[in-house]
Design a protein around this motif. Sequence first.
Motif, PDB file in Angstrom:
ATOM      1  N   UNK A  20      45.973  30.868  47.917  1.00 49.96           N
ATOM      2  CA  UNK A  20      46.465  31.579  47.195  1.00 49.96           C
ATOM      3  C   UNK A  20      45.419  32.458  46.119  1.00 49.96           C
ATOM      4  N   UNK A  21      45.630  33.611  46.147  1.00 52.27           N
ATOM      5  CA  UNK A  21      44.755  34.500  45.353  1.00 52.27           C
ATOM      6  C   UNK A  21      45.337  35.155  44.155  1.00 52.27           C
ATOM      7  N   UNK A  22      44.747  35.036  43.164  1.00 55.55           N
ATOM      8  CA  UNK A  22      45.401  35.701  41.778  1.00 55.55           C
ATOM      9  C   UNK A  22      44.293  36.789  40.916  1.00 55.55           C
ATOM     10  N   UNK A  23      45.066  37.622  40.673  1.00 54.44           N
ATOM     11  CA  UNK A  23      44.054  38.513  39.879  1.00 54.44           C
ATOM     12  C   UNK A  23      45.338  39.502  39.111  1.00 54.44           C
ATOM     13  N   UNK A  24      44.740  39.966  37.837  1.00 47.44           N
ATOM     14  CA  UNK A  24      45.647  40.531  37.050  1.00 47.44           C
ATOM     15  C   UNK A  24      45.890  41.978  37.314  1.00 47.44           C
ATOM     16  N   UNK A  25      44.823  42.540  38.066  1.00 49.23           N
ATOM     17  CA  UNK A  25      44.806  43.945  38.389  1.00 49.23           C
ATOM     18  C   UNK A  25      45.435  44.329  39.624  1.00 49.23           C
ATOM     19  N   UNK A  26      46.639  45.542  39.258  1.00 50.62           N
ATOM     20  CA  UNK A  26      47.306  45.720  40.485  1.00 50.62           C
ATOM     21  C   UNK A  26      46.432  46.294  41.450  1.00 50.62           C
ATOM     22  N   UNK A  27      45.408  47.051  41.099  1.00 46.82           N
ATOM     23  CA  UNK A  27      44.512  47.704  41.931  1.00 46.82           C
ATOM     24  C   UNK A  27      43.798  46.738  42.866  1.00 46.82           C
ATOM     25  N   UNK A  28      43.232  45.722  42.315  1.00 51.59           N
ATOM     26  CA  UNK A  28      42.546  44.756  42.937  1.00 51.59           C
ATOM     27  C   UNK A  28      43.413  43.864  43.987  1.00 51.59           C
ATOM     28  N   UNK A  29      44.629  43.562  43.502  1.00 51.89           N
ATOM     29  CA  UNK A  29      45.499  42.867  44.217  1.00 51.89           C
ATOM     30  C   UNK A  29      45.915  43.534  45.670  1.00 51.89           C
ATOM     31  N   UNK A  30      46.170  45.037  45.410  1.00 53.76           N
ATOM     32  CA  UNK A  30      46.193  45.644  46.602  1.00 53.76           C
ATOM     33  C   UNK A  30      44.955  45.702  47.360  1.00 53.76           C
ATOM     34  N   UNK A  31      43.880  45.844  46.883  1.00 52.45           N
ATOM     35  CA  UNK A  31      42.484  45.993  47.661  1.00 52.45           C
ATOM     36  C   UNK A  31      42.505  44.806  48.494  1.00 52.45           C
ATOM     37  N   UNK A  32      42.679  43.469  47.861  1.00 53.53           N
ATOM     38  CA  UNK A  32      42.722  42.110  48.393  1.00 53.53           C
ATOM     39  C   UNK A  32      43.254  42.247  49.892  1.00 53.53           C
ATOM     40  N   UNK A  33      44.638  42.640  49.538  1.00 53.11           N
ATOM     41  CA  UNK A  33      45.782  42.452  50.642  1.00 53.11           C
ATOM     42  C   UNK A  33      45.141  43.382  51.731  1.00 53.11           C
ATOM     43  N   UNK A  34      44.394  44.231  51.520  1.00 54.53           N
ATOM     44  CA  UNK A  34      44.111  45.212  52.321  1.00 54.53           C
ATOM     45  C   UNK A  34      42.940  44.754  53.288  1.00 54.53           C
ATOM     46  N   UNK A  35      42.187  43.833  52.507  1.00 52.98           N
ATOM     47  CA  UNK A  35      41.017  43.180  52.998  1.00 52.98           C
ATOM     48  C   UNK A  35      41.315  42.005  53.943  1.00 52.98           C
ATOM     49  N   UNK A  36      42.536  41.309  53.671  1.00 58.93           N
ATOM     50  CA  UNK A  36      43.047  40.307  54.589  1.00 58.93           C
ATOM     51  C   UNK A  36      43.502  40.906  55.699  1.00 58.93           C
ATOM     52  N   UNK A  37      44.377  41.963  55.498  1.00 64.48           N
ATOM     53  CA  UNK A  37      45.007  42.631  56.704  1.00 64.48           C
ATOM     54  C   UNK A  37      43.782  43.253  57.495  1.00 64.48           C
TER      55      UNK A  37
END
Length: 724
Positions: free
Chosen positions: A585-602
């Motif tokens: 589970x990864x948490x961050x307040x920034x929508x930008x970084x959350x999207x970036x993290x999902x792209x890194x995982x994908x």
Amino acid sequence: MSKYVFFVTCPKGVEYLLEDELRSLGMELLRNAPAGVWVQGDLETGYRVCLWSRLANRVILHLAEVDAATSESLYEGVYGIDWLQHLAVTGRFKVTFSGESEVIRNTQYGVQRVKDAVVDRLRTDDGQRPSVDPKDPDITVSARLHRGKLTVGIELSGTSLHRRGYRTEKGLAPLKENLAAALLMRAGWPEIARAGGNFIDPMCGSGTLVIEAAMMAMDLAPGRLRQGFGFERWRGHQPDLWQRLREEADRRAAAGLSSTRVSIQGFDQDPGVIATAWRNIERAGLDGRVLVECRALDQFILDEAKTVQGLVLTNPPYGERLSERKLLAGLYQSLGEVVKEHLAGWRLGVFTGVPEFGRSIGLRSYKQYKLFNGKIPSQLLLFAIDSASAMTPRAPTNPGEVAPRIANEARAAMLANRLKKNLRTIGQWANKQHIECYRLYDADMPEYAFAIDVYQDRVHVQEYAAPKSVDARAARERLAEAMAVIPEVLGIDLSGVVCKERTRQSGTQQYEKQAATGEFFEVLEHGCRLRVNLKDYLDTGLFLDHRPVRKWIQEQAKGLRFLNLFCYTGTATVHAAVGGATRSLSLDMSHTYVGWARENLALNGIASDQHRVEQADCLKWLAEQPRADERFDLIFMDPPTFSNSARMQSILDIQRDHGRLIRQAMARLTSEGVLVFSNNFRRFKLDADLAELYQVDDVTAATIDRDFQRNPKIHQCWHIRHPV
């Protein structure tokens, strides 16, 4: 009508010009201040300044000056203002804050205290309250702290008044519109235009000077084209009064456009910026009245009928690289030859950050004005183009000028040698370790305060802001020298070098994008594919100093449940998942970084159902009672030093709050698990009582890789476990 007090801001060095302009618009002068003027007038005059000032940045309606000797007195003073006169209970606002004191040590905290006071004053018994909206507020509250006093006001202008609305594209190093207007005024253009004189900018770039010259000559209000002002949703706004002023400006514009016959021309050898200039001219409504043409300086030929008298004003290149600086003397000499041949009897103004090259023009300057082009100390040099002012042009070659130039070149050679040495040591080490991204240079030489990071075949340069003791021009020269040396030593094209200034962030700056290129590319780290972006953000998406931490997580994660708090772009999560973590589970307040993290995982083929990334306030999430099934074997927590994001319910100060955060994180850690806690606050000290509660191991030394050993305080890191 009621009298109000206003503080009108402007570029540094323009205060006395602004004072004269405000008087002409009907304001009564109270006093001057650095980069601004205090004035008094009615609301109509305040509106008139917003519409007609060519020099102002912002117009702030003064509300109160309150005691700020303590945090509590600041709060009480702001709370005491009748905010209902300015903002509805359900309205939206934002706060800008400048200044520090022994009590208010950073602007984020100052913003928070002002925000709390406004919200609490307007909060109703049934819970209604205004909201903070940094992007689209109804009003902007301006708070300026100085010597224990806080000056509070409402920004009537909204965004800076230099943004006229015609310039949506930029050429290289564009002048701001109000600085261009100040240069025109200092050069005497309003008087020349009234006498029927003409205007030429032989190096016009994207056309700011020619457009501002035309707007002055044709009586066009600089605020006519703006889409909005800060007062339009202010509760004290008077729409009818504002509409009358707009109609008056339209009548004056129609008269000026139909009656003014001065010739205004611009030239530049770059067809790209000339195309931009044409579009800017069209947006300004000056198509057919301002002419620009792609023409080099040595091709300067004019229609004789248009050269009776007038002003030549230009802002030549400053020479950002050593190779360019060597050509400047010839450029300035060519400018002098052109104006002396074609424009005798005219006036010449040259705005430059390298005034030492002014002698190459071959004319004696009769007036010099010190100004700033952004942060660059510059001068406006004025010349009469006549035989009495002529002098022998020359490059700066006397011994007093040659010595610094030789010293500069020797210093640049030392930087080149240091980079070559680092390539042989750190570069070879990185290649052997199959590391594609590493720090090559970290302020190794005090004269060059940069961090230089290699990302495959690209280079990311971060210029540490020079202290006040270092001359700004000297710092600029160092940067120019470095930017000339780096591509040559590393064997890459200049387009592959990205340079940013890393200053202490304040207010909302830490959340702002630097650009919007969308230029992402992939790098490889210990078998993990990661997306980085060198241009659009202050950081790149990959903290290079945490490379050993991510490697350790990858090596330990097999079969474990992983939690990544303040996850940024999720790189540690990628390493954990690639290392065999069963879920995360990864948490961050920034929508930008959350999207970036999902792209890194994908990008690494990691299933999103087992490895979730969620947008959340980590402070709020940690404060909640953990569920029985919310236990993790490995937790990584690397919080920011300070945060006051509008999405957060409270302010984060890592030195003050880390004990609570660690205890809350440990409540979610299994009995045999490990919390990896890290931060990059250089003066950070871990609370001593944590060692009484948990097994605490300082592993900082083991997490500093070869390329960061010159800067061992880049971060601190601990492994924290439950006691056996």
